[in-house]
Scaffold this motif. Sequence first.
Motif, short mmCIF file in Angstrom:
data_model
loop_
_atom_site.label_atom_id
_atom_site.label_comp_id
_atom_site.label_asym_id
_atom_site.label_seq_id
_atom_site.Cartn_x
_atom_site.Cartn_y
_atom_site.Cartn_z
N HIS A 136 2.46 -2.80 -0.62
CA HIS A 136 3.75 -3.38 -0.28
C HIS A 136 4.31 -4.17 -1.46
N VAL A 137 5.63 -4.07 -1.70
CA VAL A 137 6.33 -5.03 -2.54
C VAL A 137 6.99 -6.01 -1.58
N ILE A 138 6.48 -7.25 -1.59
CA ILE A 138 6.97 -8.30 -0.68
C ILE A 138 8.03 -9.12 -1.42
N THR A 139 9.21 -9.25 -0.82
CA THR A 139 10.32 -9.98 -1.43
C THR A 139 10.75 -11.12 -0.52
N SER A 182 15.50 -14.43 -5.61
CA SER A 182 14.38 -13.80 -4.94
C SER A 182 13.13 -13.91 -5.79
N ASP A 183 11.99 -13.71 -5.13
CA ASP A 183 10.70 -13.61 -5.81
C ASP A 183 9.93 -12.49 -5.14
N THR A 184 9.10 -11.81 -5.89
CA THR A 184 8.35 -10.67 -5.34
C THR A 184 6.88 -10.76 -5.72
N ILE A 185 6.06 -10.21 -4.84
CA ILE A 185 4.64 -10.00 -5.13
C ILE A 185 4.27 -8.63 -4.60
N THR A 186 3.13 -8.10 -5.05
CA THR A 186 2.59 -6.88 -4.46
C THR A 186 1.38 -7.26 -3.60
N THR A 211 10.99 -9.50 3.20
CA THR A 211 10.99 -8.06 3.47
C THR A 211 9.81 -7.40 2.77
N SER A 212 9.44 -6.24 3.32
CA SER A 212 8.40 -5.39 2.73
C SER A 212 9.02 -4.06 2.35
N ALA A 216 -1.39 -14.61 -3.19
CA ALA A 216 -1.26 -14.37 -4.62
C ALA A 216 -0.79 -12.94 -4.88
N ASP A 217 -0.07 -12.79 -5.97
CA ASP A 217 0.38 -11.46 -6.37
C ASP A 217 -0.83 -10.55 -6.60
N GLY A 218 -0.78 -9.34 -6.03
CA GLY A 218 -1.88 -8.38 -6.19
C GLY A 218 -2.98 -8.53 -5.18
#
Length: 507
Positions: A201-204, A216-220, A178-179, A146-148
């Motif tokens: 990390h910002v994970i993409t 793309s989608d991103t989470i931290t 990627t991180s 999950a994000d966060g």
Amino acid sequence: SDQDGAIGTGGSFTTSSLSSGTHVITASVTDAGGLQDTDTITLTVNAAPSASITSPADGTGVNVGASVSFVGSASDSEDGDLTSSLSWTSSLDGAIGSGGSFTTSSLSAGAHVITASVSDSGGLPASDTITVTVNSAPTASITSPADGAGVNAGASVSFVGTASDSEDGDLTSSLSWTSSLDGAIGTGGSFTTSSLSSGTHVITASVTDAGGLPASDTITLTVNAAPSVSITSPADGSMFDQGVAINFVGTASDPENGDLTLSLSWTSDLDGAIGSGGSFSTSTLSLGAHTITASVVDSGGLTAVAAIGLTVQAPPVQVTFTSIGSEDGWVRESSETSNVGGSRNSTGTGSSALRPGDHKKDRQYKAIVSFDTSSIPAGATILSANLRLQRGTLKGTNPFTTHGACQVDIQTGSFSGSTALENTDFQAAATASQVTSLSNPASNGDWSEGSFNAAGLAAINLSGRTQLRVTFDLDDNDDRGDDYVGYYSGDNSNSSRHPQLVVTYQP
């Protein structure tokens, strides 16, 4: 028709084959007498216009959002150039433009039939069509974690994602992960890693379709690093006497939580909890070898520890032994150059009961003092020892000025195998020689003193007698006179004058 020739006979007929243009239509008849009559009309046949799409080419493909330029032309035999009257439509989006050229970037995704149409003044239409395929962007989604989310450094993290495209279908296997801190970390729809560095990390998760459109989608994701602990005092391996206050100092920090020094917990493997925070002092540690541990736990539950070893020992004990008077005395050389004992006296009680130096016949004097050191505990470490003799008199020349250093030999036990004073004590072998040099007492009543070297300390007997032999470097000065310094023995009536062996030991 003046353009098409014969077009029909009789009183009426129908045709749809008149060519376009202005016709002079003539109806004529000839009677039997050969007379002819005619009638004419003018008739204009309206030609259909023409329309053509010149750009883009039929079957062109573009990406959604791309600018597409449309160019066409239209003309009519009667009306001339009708290009400005062109109307452009999409089978998906409806009206999209007008005139001979326009540009749009708002075509929706999908396969479009593009039509450019026109009508002339006579109402005849014309059109041209092409197909244009607009490539839609793919989609990408991270479903886990999950994000966060937060994890501890070194923990395994499972990543799951999906990707799809209207034209290309399922693109999940093409996902690249990627991180922002570590760069490339994985590929495909799922993978697991435990090598993420600490930090946020910002994970993409990204993908590109066959038309080159990305998604793309991103989470931290926060990776919690372990804290660190350091003990700065006391030093590892330190030794302390029991009851002495020991100062403990340490620090703790964490990349996420910052300074954690105040949260330190201190324990001893012997005594349990002993303190907290960055510094404290205690004098209650029990005897023995301690392993001291300073530990801290960060907000993510990770623990860090630092440890040192220290020993708490019993405090040093100092004891003053007084000599055994019956075993004290002097031994005199049998002759000037014999180097063996010839006479002795262990009963003297006065100021010269002990007399290192020489006799008036140039025979050397040596003093023997005997101590019972058996009360020192077995296993004790001798830290220091000091011999003290009180000057009672001086005879002749002070041998400290003429006979060299006043040396002390030591015997573990007795010099001649007997605690009683023997003539052979003069020349008997010593356990260690010259273990100290006595100081020159300036006046009667002053003390000669000397601290033992390591060999002297090692020779002190923990189970019985320790005997000392006091002698000057030079056996005599050949002046045929008494030259000695007189010291009190353990037989003197005043116990404060007795020879002393002051020993400090670690139990």
